[in-house]
Design a protein around this motif. Structure first.
Motif, short mmCIF file in Angstrom:
data_model
loop_
_atom_site.label_atom_id
_atom_site.label_comp_id
_atom_site.label_asym_id
_atom_site.label_seq_id
_atom_site.Cartn_x
_atom_site.Cartn_y
_atom_site.Cartn_z
N SER A 24 0.84 -1.20 0.00
CA SER A 24 0.00 0.00 0.00
C SER A 24 0.87 1.25 0.00
O SER A 24 0.53 2.25 -0.63
CB SER A 24 -0.92 0.01 1.21
OG SER A 24 -1.83 -1.07 1.15
N GLU A 27 1.92 2.03 -3.48
CA GLU A 27 0.83 2.64 -4.25
C GLU A 27 0.61 4.09 -3.85
O GLU A 27 0.39 4.95 -4.71
CB GLU A 27 -0.46 1.84 -4.05
CG GLU A 27 -0.42 0.49 -4.73
CD GLU A 27 -1.70 -0.29 -4.54
OE1 GLU A 27 -2.75 0.31 -4.26
OE2 GLU A 27 -1.65 -1.52 -4.71
N ASP A 31 0.94 7.30 -6.25
CA ASP A 31 -0.17 8.25 -6.38
C ASP A 31 0.26 9.67 -6.02
O ASP A 31 -0.12 10.63 -6.68
CB ASP A 31 -1.35 7.83 -5.50
CG ASP A 31 -2.10 6.64 -6.04
OD1 ASP A 31 -1.87 6.27 -7.21
OD2 ASP A 31 -2.93 6.08 -5.30
N ARG A 120 -4.37 -1.71 -12.65
CA ARG A 120 -4.01 -1.32 -11.28
C ARG A 120 -3.92 0.20 -11.12
O ARG A 120 -4.38 0.73 -10.11
CB ARG A 120 -2.67 -1.94 -10.89
CG ARG A 120 -2.69 -3.43 -10.75
CD ARG A 120 -3.26 -3.88 -9.44
NE ARG A 120 -2.29 -3.55 -8.40
CZ ARG A 120 -2.60 -3.34 -7.15
NH1 ARG A 120 -3.82 -3.41 -6.75
NH2 ARG A 120 -1.68 -3.04 -6.28
N TYR A 121 -3.32 0.90 -12.08
CA TYR A 121 -3.02 2.31 -11.87
C TYR A 121 -3.88 3.26 -12.67
O TYR A 121 -4.06 4.40 -12.26
CB TYR A 121 -1.54 2.57 -12.12
CG TYR A 121 -0.70 1.78 -11.15
CD1 TYR A 121 -0.61 2.16 -9.83
CD2 TYR A 121 -0.06 0.61 -11.54
CE1 TYR A 121 0.11 1.41 -8.91
CE2 TYR A 121 0.66 -0.14 -10.64
CZ TYR A 121 0.74 0.26 -9.33
OH TYR A 121 1.45 -0.48 -8.42
N GLN A 124 -7.47 1.76 -11.42
CA GLN A 124 -7.37 1.70 -9.96
C GLN A 124 -8.12 0.51 -9.36
O GLN A 124 -8.82 0.63 -8.36
CB GLN A 124 -7.82 3.01 -9.33
CG GLN A 124 -6.93 4.17 -9.73
CD GLN A 124 -7.30 5.46 -9.06
OE1 GLN A 124 -8.39 5.62 -8.51
NE2 GLN A 124 -6.39 6.41 -9.07
#
Length: 168
Positions: A24, A27, A31, A120-121, A124
């Motif tokens: 996390s 990530e 972000d 994933r990005y 999301q």
């Protein structure tokens, strides 16, 4: 990209020390730097203290993570949906170039890495959701997304340069 290289490890460790799991934390760091990149056109951010801004964003994302709230970032469905917060003709041109370079770099990724990064990005999705969509394990998604992001960073690092970043 130099800011990311110089500060991402420290920011990740900062988040882990505050109780965020490593995955996390990775990530949240990604972000935070994406938000910083989008806001780079704002002179208050660019010429002020960009890392202070990035840490504030990361802290807000950390709090949202613990509350179980969505990050507030809109869902993306592909590179063509990436927002372009530009305010001048020069900024419009730079944003278009950024988008083209990202699209080109994404197209060069192997299919599995590209799909994992997109799901994933950009969309999301969680690793489990992306795994279910592609019919592979969550570990495969995490691995492919990690490798894809690393390749994108290396590719774009060679092609992009933010003026004044060396002095920071």
């Amino acid at each position: 990209m130099a800011l990311y290289k110089m500060h991402s490890g420290a920011m990740r460790q900062w988040l882990v020390r505050r109780g965020i799991p490593k995955e996390s934390a990775e990530e949240i760091v990604n972000d935070a730097f994406l938000v910083l990149r989008r806001k780079w056109v704002d002179p208050k951010i660019r010429d002020g203290k960009p890392m202070a801004y990035a840490y504030r964003v990361a802290d807000n994302l950390r709090i949202a993570h613990w509350r179980g709230q969505p990050s507030g970032h809109e869902k993306f469905h592909g590179v063509e949906d990436l927002p372009m917060a530009a305010t001048t003709d020069r900024d419009d041109y730079a944003a278009v170039l950024d988008r083209l370079m990202l699209r080109e770099a994404m197209d060069k990724l192997p299919e599995g890495q590209r799909r994992a990064v997109e799901l994933r990005y950009l969309q999301q999705l969680t690793a489990d959701e992306a795994a279910a969509e592609l019919g592979v394990s969550a570990g495969t998604i995490r691995s492919q997304a990690f490798l894809g992001l690393r390749t994108l960073r290396r590719t774009l690092q060679d092609e992009t340069h933010i003026p004044g970043e060396e002095e920071r």
